[in-house]
Enzyme design. Structure first.
Site, PDB file in Angstrom:
ATOM      1  N   SER A   1      46.070  48.698  41.771  1.00 47.08           N
ATOM      2  CA  SER A   1      44.901  49.488  41.341  1.00 47.08           C
ATOM      3  C   SER A   1      44.040  48.691  40.375  1.00 47.08           C
ATOM      4  CB  SER A   1      45.348  50.808  40.692  1.00 47.08           C
ATOM      5  OG  SER A   1      45.960  50.585  39.431  1.00 47.08           O
TER       6      SER A   1
ATOM      7  N   ALA B   1      43.505  45.416  40.154  1.00 45.05           N
ATOM      8  CA  ALA B   1      42.702  44.406  40.833  1.00 45.05           C
ATOM      9  C   ALA B   1      41.563  45.062  41.608  1.00 45.05           C
ATOM     10  CB  ALA B   1      43.586  43.593  41.786  1.00 45.05           C
ATOM     11  N   ALA B   2      41.853  46.188  42.283  1.00 45.08           N
ATOM     12  CA  ALA B   2      40.815  46.861  43.074  1.00 45.08           C
ATOM     13  C   ALA B   2      39.698  47.363  42.161  1.00 45.08           C
ATOM     14  CB  ALA B   2      41.430  48.009  43.875  1.00 45.08           C
TER      15      ALA B   2
ATOM     16  N   ASP C   1      46.582  39.287  43.479  1.00 44.45           N
ATOM     17  CA  ASP C   1      46.075  40.652  43.692  1.00 44.45           C
ATOM     18  C   ASP C   1      44.563  40.666  43.854  1.00 44.45           C
ATOM     19  OD1 ASP C   1      48.718  41.093  42.928  1.00 44.45           O
ATOM     20  OD2 ASP C   1      48.237  42.889  41.772  1.00 44.45           O
TER      21      ASP C   1
HETATM   22  N1  LIG Z   1      41.116  54.967  38.815  1.00 46.34           N
HETATM   23  C1  LIG Z   1      41.103  54.167  37.749  1.00 46.34           C
HETATM   24  N2  LIG Z   1      40.222  54.355  36.740  1.00 46.34           N
HETATM   25  C2  LIG Z   1      40.234  53.544  35.655  1.00 46.34           C
HETATM   26  N3  LIG Z   1      41.099  52.527  35.458  1.00 46.34           N
HETATM   27  C3  LIG Z   1      41.991  52.304  36.426  1.00 46.34           C
HETATM   28  C4  LIG Z   1      42.046  53.100  37.614  1.00 46.34           C
HETATM   29  N4  LIG Z   1      43.047  52.631  38.382  1.00 46.34           N
HETATM   30  C5  LIG Z   1      43.602  51.593  37.681  1.00 46.34           C
HETATM   31  N5  LIG Z   1      42.969  51.383  36.539  1.00 46.34           N
HETATM   32  C6  LIG Z   1      43.324  50.367  35.526  1.00 46.34           C
HETATM   33  O1  LIG Z   1      44.433  49.620  36.003  1.00 46.34           O
HETATM   34  C7  LIG Z   1      45.582  49.774  35.129  1.00 46.34           C
HETATM   35  C8  LIG Z   1      46.884  49.724  35.912  1.00 46.34           C
HETATM   36  O2  LIG Z   1      47.099  48.365  36.264  1.00 46.34           O
HETATM   37  P1  LIG Z   1      48.510  47.707  36.465  1.00 46.34           P
HETATM   38  O3  LIG Z   1      48.276  46.271  36.773  1.00 46.34           O
HETATM   39  O4  LIG Z   1      49.417  48.055  35.342  1.00 46.34           O
HETATM   40  O5  LIG Z   1      49.072  48.444  37.752  1.00 46.34           O
HETATM   41  P2  LIG Z   1      48.667  48.288  39.273  1.00 46.34           P
HETATM   42  O6  LIG Z   1      47.577  47.288  39.411  1.00 46.34           O
HETATM   43  O7  LIG Z   1      48.407  49.632  39.832  1.00 46.34           O
HETATM   44  O8  LIG Z   1      50.010  47.747  39.891  1.00 46.34           O
HETATM   45  P3  LIG Z   1      50.439  46.212  40.210  1.00 46.34           P
HETATM   46  O9  LIG Z   1      49.685  45.326  39.293  1.00 46.34           O
HETATM   47  O10 LIG Z   1      51.914  46.194  39.971  1.00 46.34           O
HETATM   48  O11 LIG Z   1      50.089  46.047  41.643  1.00 46.34           O
HETATM   49  C9  LIG Z   1      45.318  51.098  34.444  1.00 46.34           C
HETATM   50  O12 LIG Z   1      45.980  51.146  33.185  1.00 46.34           O
HETATM   51  C10 LIG Z   1      43.801  51.053  34.282  1.00 46.34           C
HETATM   52  O13 LIG Z   1      43.402  50.233  33.199  1.00 46.34           O
HETATM   53  C1  LIG Z   2      53.757  40.875  38.938  1.00 46.51           C
HETATM   54  C2  LIG Z   2      52.515  40.219  39.546  1.00 46.51           C
HETATM   55  O1  LIG Z   2      52.946  39.050  40.257  1.00 46.51           O
HETATM   56  C3  LIG Z   2      51.868  41.121  40.598  1.00 46.51           C
HETATM   57  C4  LIG Z   2      51.410  42.475  40.127  1.00 46.51           C
HETATM   58  O2  LIG Z   2      50.837  43.183  41.218  1.00 46.51           O
HETATM   59  C5  LIG Z   2      51.570  39.848  38.450  1.00 46.51           C
HETATM   60  C6  LIG Z   2      50.473  38.896  38.879  1.00 46.51           C
HETATM   61  O3  LIG Z   2      50.586  38.256  39.941  1.00 46.51           O
HETATM   62  O4  LIG Z   2      49.468  38.784  38.126  1.00 46.51           O
HETATM   63 MG   LIG Z   3      47.774  45.318  38.564  1.00 49.56          MG
END
Ligand SMILES: Nc1ncnc2c1ncn2[C@@H]1O[C@H](COP(=O)(O)OP(=O)(O)OP(=O)(O)O)[C@@H](O)[C@H]1O
Ligand SMILES: C[C@@](O)(CCO)CC(=O)[O-]
Ligand SMILES: [Mg+2]
Length: 328
Positions: free
Chosen positions: A119, A121-122, A164
Site C-alpha cells: 500500500s 508504494a502504491a 515495491d
Molecule cells: N489509503 C491510504 N491512505 C494514506 N496512507 C496510506 C494508505 N495506504 C497506505 N498508506 C501509507 O502506507 C503505510 C503502510 O506502509 P507499510 O510499508 O508499512 O505497509 P504496506 O506497504 O502495506 O506493506 P508492505 O510494505 O509489507 O508491502 C501507512 O502507514 C500509510 O502511511
Molecule cells: C521487506 C521489504 O523487502 C518489502 C516490503 O514490501 C522492504 C523493501 O524492499 O523495501
Molecule cells: Mg510498504
C-alpha cells in the site's frame, strides 16, 4: 485536479533479502490506490484519506501559525499514516521546484495497510504521479519509480529496496536487484491471497532482520540463501513450472520465518493453503502480520482459507499488467 492510480503487489520471492542487494520478484496485482491532487491557493497540505483502517480522516496543516494537525486519532497513528503522503508531496515539490505550493490530496485505496500488499508504494507512486501532472510535468515511468523509492527509503528510515515502487509504477512481474530493475515475462499465475486482518510495521521488521544479519553469520547466510531461491525461481517462472515455483515459495517462507518476520496467523494460513493442495504458499511483503500468497489453480485453497481461524479474508488476485494509470 489530476488523479492517478497504482497497483499493489505480492512477492513471489525475495522480500527482505532484496534490501541487502539480493534479487527479488514481485508481481503487481489488481488492487489499487487512487490519489487525486489539486493545487491550492495557499501553501497548506490537506489530506483526505477514505479507506485507512482508521475509517478515514481529513487533516490540514502547514501554515506557519498552525499548531499540530487537529484530528480525532492518536498522534502516532497519524504520523504513521501521513509519512508516505508527506514524503510524496516533498518529491513533487523538489521535482517541480514549486516549494511553496499547497495541495488538496484525496486518497482512496483498496489495498489493506501494512499487510504486505505494497500500500505504501502504491500511495507514493500515485501521489507523485498525480502531483507532478497537476503542476504540468509528466514523469517517465523510471523516474516516477525512482522518486517513489526515495519516499519509501526516507520513511522506512534509510532501509528500502526499489522492488515495491518499481513494481507498482510499471506493473506486471518484475525483477529488482539493487538499482537494476526490469520487467519479466510471466505466465498468468493462479494467485490466492489470505489476509489475517492485521498489519506489520515495515521499518521495524526490516530493522529486525538487519540486526540478526549483523549478529549472526548464519542469519546473513539465510539472506544469501533467499537470493539463491530467487535465482531458481526466475527459471521456474520463465518455464511456467507451477510445481517448482510452489516448492521454492515454501522454502522462501521457511527462511523468512527463520528470520523472525512470520507470525502465528501467517504460518497457519500458509499451512492451511498447503494442506488444501496449493502448489506452495508464503508470506508476502514485510510480514509480522497481514497477507500470505499461495499458488492454486483450483478453488480449494480459497475455500480452506475462508474456514481457517486467523484468516479474515481470502480472495483470488489477478496479475495487473498495468502499473500507474493516469485517470484525470
Ligand atoms: N489509503 C491510504 N491512505 C494514506 N496512507 C496510506 C494508505 N495506504 C497506505 N498508506 C501509507 O502506507 C503505510 C503502510 O506502509 P507499510 O510499508 O508499512 O505497509 P504496506 O506497504 O502495506 O506493506 P508492505 O510494505 O509489507 O508491502 C501507512 O502507514 C500509510 O502511511
Ligand atoms: C521487506 C521489504 O523487502 C518489502 C516490503 O514490501 C522492504 C523493501 O524492499 O523495501
Ligand atoms: Mg510498504
Amino acid at each position: 485536479m489530476a488523479v492517478s492510480s497504482a497497483p499493489g503487489k505480492v512477492y513471489l520471492f525475495g522480500e527482505h533479502a532484496v534490501v541487502y542487494g539480493e534479487p527479488a520478484v514481485p508481481c503487481a496485482i489488481e488492487v489499487r490506490a487512487r490519489v487525486g491532487v489539486e493545487q491550492r491557493s495557499d501553501s497548506k497540505l490537506r489530506i483526505h484519506a477514505e479507506d485507512l483502517s482508521l475509517d478515514g480522516f481529513t487533516v490540514e496543516y502547514g501554515g506557519a501559525t498552525d499548531g499540530p494537525p487537529d484530528v480525532d486519532v492518536s498522534e502516532s497513528l497519524l504520523t504513521a499514516a501521513m509519512g508516505y503522503v508527506d514524503g510524496a508531496i516533498e518529491q513533487v515539490r523538489a521535482i517541480t521546484g514549486e516549494e511553496d505550493i499547497g495541495f488538496d490530496v484525496t486518497i482512496e485505496s483498496d489495498i489493506p495497510l501494512g499487510a504486505g500488499l505494497g500500500s505504501s508504494a502504491a500511495v507514493a507512486v500515485a501521489a507523485i504521479d498525480a502531483g507532478t501532472r497537476e503542476l504540468g510535468t509528466t514523469l517517465e515511468i523510471d523516474e516516477l519509480a525512482e522518486r517513489a523509492y526515495r519516499t519509501e527509503y526516507e520513511v522506512q528510515g534509510g532501509q528500502a529496496s526499489r522492488a515495491d515502487t518499481f513494481c507498482s509504477a510499471t506493473g506486471g512481474a518484475v525483477r529488482v536487484e539493487g538499482d537494476d530493475c526490469r520487467s519479466l515475462e510471466a505466465p498468468d499465475l493462479p494467485l490466492v491471497i489470505g489476509f489475517d486482518g492485521g498489519a506489520g510495521d515495515t521499518g521495524e521488521l526490516v530493522a529486525g532482520v538487519r540486526s540478526l544479519r549483523e549478529e549472526y553469520d548464519f542469519a546473513a547466510d539465510t539472506v544469501d540463501a533467499i537470493g539463491d531461491i530467487v535465482r531458481n525461481g526466475e527459471a521456474a517462472l520463465a518455464a511456467g513450472d507451477l510445481e517448482e515455483l510452489g516448492r521454492l515459495m515454501n522454502f522462501n517462507h521457511g527462511l523468512l520465518s527463520a528470520l523472525g518476520v512470520s507470525s502465528r496467523s501467517l504460518d497457519s494460513m500458509v499451512w492451511a493453503a498447503r494442506d488444501a493442495g496449493a502448489d506452495g504458499a508464503k508470506l508476502t511483503g514485510a510480514g509480522g502480520g497481514g497477507c500470505i500468497v499461495a499458488l492454486d489453480p483450483t478453488d480449494e485453497t480459497e475455500t480452506a482459507l475462508s474456514y481457517t481461524p486467523g484468516c479474515a479474508d481470502a480472495f483470488r488476485a489477478e496479475l495487473s499488467e498495468t502499473g500507474v494509470k493516469r485517470l484525470e
